[in-house]
Design a protein around this motif. Structure first.
Motif, PDB file in Angstrom:
ATOM      1  N   SER A 304      46.324  42.547  43.818  1.00 44.48           N
ATOM      2  CA  SER A 304      46.740  44.101  43.454  1.00 44.48           C
ATOM      3  C   SER A 304      48.025  44.598  44.166  1.00 44.48           C
ATOM      4  O   SER A 304      48.416  45.663  44.095  1.00 44.48           O
ATOM      5  N   SER A 305      48.419  43.817  44.941  1.00 45.20           N
ATOM      6  CA  SER A 305      49.766  44.153  45.819  1.00 45.20           C
ATOM      7  C   SER A 305      50.667  43.037  45.758  1.00 45.20           C
ATOM      8  O   SER A 305      50.188  41.702  45.406  1.00 45.20           O
ATOM      9  N   LEU A 336      39.137  32.209  43.292  1.00 42.91           N
ATOM     10  CA  LEU A 336      39.983  33.056  42.846  1.00 42.91           C
ATOM     11  C   LEU A 336      39.576  34.587  42.451  1.00 42.91           C
ATOM     12  O   LEU A 336      40.287  35.355  42.687  1.00 42.91           O
ATOM     13  N   GLY A 337      38.243  34.439  42.492  1.00 41.68           N
ATOM     14  CA  GLY A 337      37.476  36.005  41.966  1.00 41.68           C
ATOM     15  C   GLY A 337      37.687  36.814  43.254  1.00 41.68           C
ATOM     16  O   GLY A 337      37.730  38.317  42.698  1.00 41.68           O
ATOM     17  N   GLU A 338      37.836  36.252  44.454  1.00 41.47           N
ATOM     18  CA  GLU A 338      37.851  36.941  45.324  1.00 41.47           C
ATOM     19  C   GLU A 338      39.448  37.750  45.842  1.00 41.47           C
ATOM     20  O   GLU A 338      39.334  39.024  46.698  1.00 41.47           O
ATOM     21  N   LEU A 339      40.168  37.349  44.821  1.00 41.44           N
ATOM     22  CA  LEU A 339      41.802  38.104  45.134  1.00 41.44           C
ATOM     23  C   LEU A 339      41.853  38.979  43.786  1.00 41.44           C
ATOM     24  O   LEU A 339      42.962  39.770  43.839  1.00 41.44           O
ATOM     25  N   GLY A 340      40.862  39.113  43.082  1.00 43.21           N
ATOM     26  CA  GLY A 340      41.300  40.171  42.017  1.00 43.21           C
ATOM     27  C   GLY A 340      40.810  39.725  40.594  1.00 43.21           C
ATOM     28  O   GLY A 340      39.831  38.918  40.279  1.00 43.21           O
ATOM     29  N   ASN A 341      42.062  39.611  39.619  1.00 42.67           N
ATOM     30  CA  ASN A 341      41.918  39.243  38.217  1.00 42.67           C
ATOM     31  C   ASN A 341      41.728  37.719  38.223  1.00 42.67           C
ATOM     32  O   ASN A 341      42.641  37.102  38.613  1.00 42.67           O
ATOM     33  N   SER A 342      40.453  37.189  37.955  1.00 44.08           N
ATOM     34  CA  SER A 342      40.386  35.548  38.210  1.00 44.08           C
ATOM     35  C   SER A 342      41.031  34.973  37.197  1.00 44.08           C
ATOM     36  O   SER A 342      41.686  33.853  37.293  1.00 44.08           O
ATOM     37  N   GLU A 343      41.099  35.690  35.830  1.00 49.29           N
ATOM     38  CA  GLU A 343      42.029  34.947  34.768  1.00 49.29           C
ATOM     39  C   GLU A 343      43.312  34.868  35.110  1.00 49.29           C
ATOM     40  O   GLU A 343      43.806  33.843  34.968  1.00 49.29           O
ATOM     41  N   MET A 344      43.982  35.836  35.650  1.00 50.97           N
ATOM     42  CA  MET A 344      45.188  35.957  35.956  1.00 50.97           C
ATOM     43  C   MET A 344      45.571  34.796  37.197  1.00 50.97           C
ATOM     44  O   MET A 344      46.419  34.149  37.269  1.00 50.97           O
ATOM     45  N   GLY A 345      44.427  34.823  37.981  1.00 53.39           N
ATOM     46  CA  GLY A 345      44.453  33.916  39.061  1.00 53.39           C
ATOM     47  C   GLY A 345      44.546  32.422  38.535  1.00 53.39           C
ATOM     48  O   GLY A 345      45.382  31.503  39.327  1.00 53.39           O
ATOM     49  N   TYR A 405      52.684  38.037  36.016  1.00 55.50           N
ATOM     50  CA  TYR A 405      52.055  39.284  36.684  1.00 55.50           C
ATOM     51  C   TYR A 405      52.165  40.485  35.821  1.00 55.50           C
ATOM     52  O   TYR A 405      51.220  41.291  35.536  1.00 55.50           O
ATOM     53  N   ARG A 406      53.426  40.496  34.991  1.00 55.19           N
ATOM     54  CA  ARG A 406      53.593  41.752  34.132  1.00 55.19           C
ATOM     55  C   ARG A 406      52.894  41.480  32.723  1.00 55.19           C
ATOM     56  O   ARG A 406      52.279  42.432  32.263  1.00 55.19           O
ATOM     57  N   ILE A 407      52.842  40.339  32.265  1.00 53.34           N
ATOM     58  CA  ILE A 407      51.963  39.979  31.013  1.00 53.34           C
ATOM     59  C   ILE A 407      50.670  40.359  31.118  1.00 53.34           C
ATOM     60  O   ILE A 407      49.990  41.045  30.491  1.00 53.34           O
ATOM     61  N   MET A 408      50.031  40.095  32.395  1.00 51.89           N
ATOM     62  CA  MET A 408      48.532  40.165  32.689  1.00 51.89           C
ATOM     63  C   MET A 408      48.104  41.220  33.288  1.00 51.89           C
ATOM     64  O   MET A 408      46.816  41.439  33.655  1.00 51.89           O
ATOM     65  N   THR A 409      48.802  42.395  33.608  1.00 41.62           N
ATOM     66  CA  THR A 409      48.457  43.532  34.124  1.00 41.62           C
ATOM     67  C   THR A 409      48.909  44.881  33.369  1.00 41.62           C
ATOM     68  O   THR A 409      49.750  44.564  32.666  1.00 41.62           O
TER      69      THR A 409
END
Length: 409
Positions: A304-305, A336-345, A405-409
């Protein structure tokens, strides 16, 4: 028990990361095999747990794609394609771009390591005939193979593992990872031109008609449509491993002969290495240290940051060069799920750990393969590679991560 497990993991890691330790020069596959055996011998894992630790989907896909690549090579596909593309080049700079694009494109659907195995002799032969310096072209081959392989779930072993763990459909992964990989490949080509245009002559000493091609037209008529069918199967959403295996079996039936010789050329040592690596990583994870480490650090690497994304990129890059990319994927993936968007991860993990292999000559197996295959004609030095690898990796990673990051958020 945990202390003994940590010592076994460290010992295995040293054997794996050093490639060939002077005190115990048994190599990476045997080092991983010894580590897997010790994990069971000391009771960290039961034999049944060690069997379950092996990801069958990854092993099946890796075996099948390597077998398909052998069939392509036997039909003369690599030399035939290289001759078509490279014989059209009239200037060395154009040839450098051609090697870059050819290597990256083939590595998108074939394992980058096997692409380097079969293309390195072709590139060496071509440069020798044309009187060109080998260093720039070998670096182009290795770095481009790594970048191109980041585009799909079948381009390299770590992406195959991600395919099995993430369950992201093949077309969806390509939609997110393909554009960054393509842009990265073009950036890498531009950097190759910038770095080496001064070292290349303006014209070829010898028209590069390419190496002599032992092409089997009849076999190519079988192999190319089958390979195309396998790729269509990937996009259709069929099981990746069994789709590739179906292609292998179709070729076995079409050739109507014992495939023992073909199967013998599959890199069985690499398959053993990955089987054992799964076991070693599972043994380490059973101690709980991975979970505790992620619990302590996840808050600092949130997607998220921008700071968290930068720290994640840095950690994966450093870890992939110290620990190797496959162990980093195995250790990082479940959290990866602990960091936010797991698919982007998952997409970031695949892209970063793959491109990070371009940082040093020892950063990826593909780099080592190119250096070893060309060793009799040219010694590709660590420092020579590093001068290009560092700026290329930093630029391609920065642009690619920002784009994902830009594509997936």
């Amino acid at each position: 028990m945990n202390t003994l497990t940590y010592l076994i993991f460290i010992f295995s890691y040293v054997l794996i990361a050093s490639r060939r330790l002077s005190l115990l020069p048994i190599g990476r596959p045997a080092g991983a095999l010894l580590g897997a055996f010790l994990m069971v011998a000391v009771g960290t894992l039961t034999p049944e747990e060690s069997y379950r630790a092996i990801d069958g989907n990854t092993i099946l896909l890796l075996f099948s794609t390597m077998a398909l690549t052998v069939y392509l090579e036997d039909a003369g596909f690599f030399q035939w394609l290289a001759q078509i593309i490279l014989s059209a080049c009239r200037r060395p700079v154009t040839l450098l771009w051609a090697v870059c694009l050819l290597s990256g494109t083939l590595s998108t659907f074939l394992v980058n390591d096997t692409v380097c195995i079969f293309l390195t002799p072709v590139v060496v032969s071509l440069c020798t005939r044309a009187g060109l310096p080998l260093g720039p072209f070998l670096i182009a081959l290795a770095t481009s193979a790594n970048i191109g392989s980041a585009a799909t779930l079948v381009g390299n072993p770590q992406n195959m593992i991600i395919a099995s763990l993430s369950h992201i459909p093949f077309p969806r992964f390509l939609m997110f990872a393909g554009p960054p990989a393509l842009i990265g490949l073009l950036l890498n080509g531009a950097l190759l031109w910038f770095f080496y245009r001064g070292r290349l002559p303006r014209e070829m000493m010898l028209q590069p008609l390419g190496p002599s091609v032992s092409r089997d037209p009849q076999r190519l008529k079988w192999v190319l449509p089958v390979m195309g069918g396998v790729i269509i199967g990937f996009f259709a959403g069929f099981h990746l491993g069994y789709t590739a295996l179906a292609g292998v079996l179709v070729l076995v039936l079409l050739e109507r002969k014992d495939p023992q010789e073909t199967f013998a050329r599959v890199d069985w040592a690499l398959l053993i290495f990955f089987c054992c690596l799964f076991i070693v990583i599972t043994g380490l994870a059973k101690t709980g240290i991975v979970e505790r480490s992620w619990s302590a650090s996840a808050g600092y690497m949130s997607f998220s940051s921008h700071e968290g994304l930068s720290l994640f990129t840095l950690l994966m890059t450093v870890g992939s060069n110290l620990l190797s990319n496959v162990p980093m994927v195995l250790l990082t993936g479940p959290h990866l799920g602990e960091l936010g968007n797991s698919e982007m991860g998952w997409v970031l993990l695949a892209y970063i750990t793959t491109v990070a292999g371009n940082l040093t000559l020892l950063g990826s197996v593909a780099n080592i393969i190119v250096a070893e295959r060309a060793r009799d004609q040219y010694t590709l030095g660590f420092v020579e590679y590093l001068r290009f690898g560092v700026p290329s990796t930093l630029i391609v990673l920065s642009v690619g991560v920002a784009l994902i990051y830009r594509i997936m958020t």
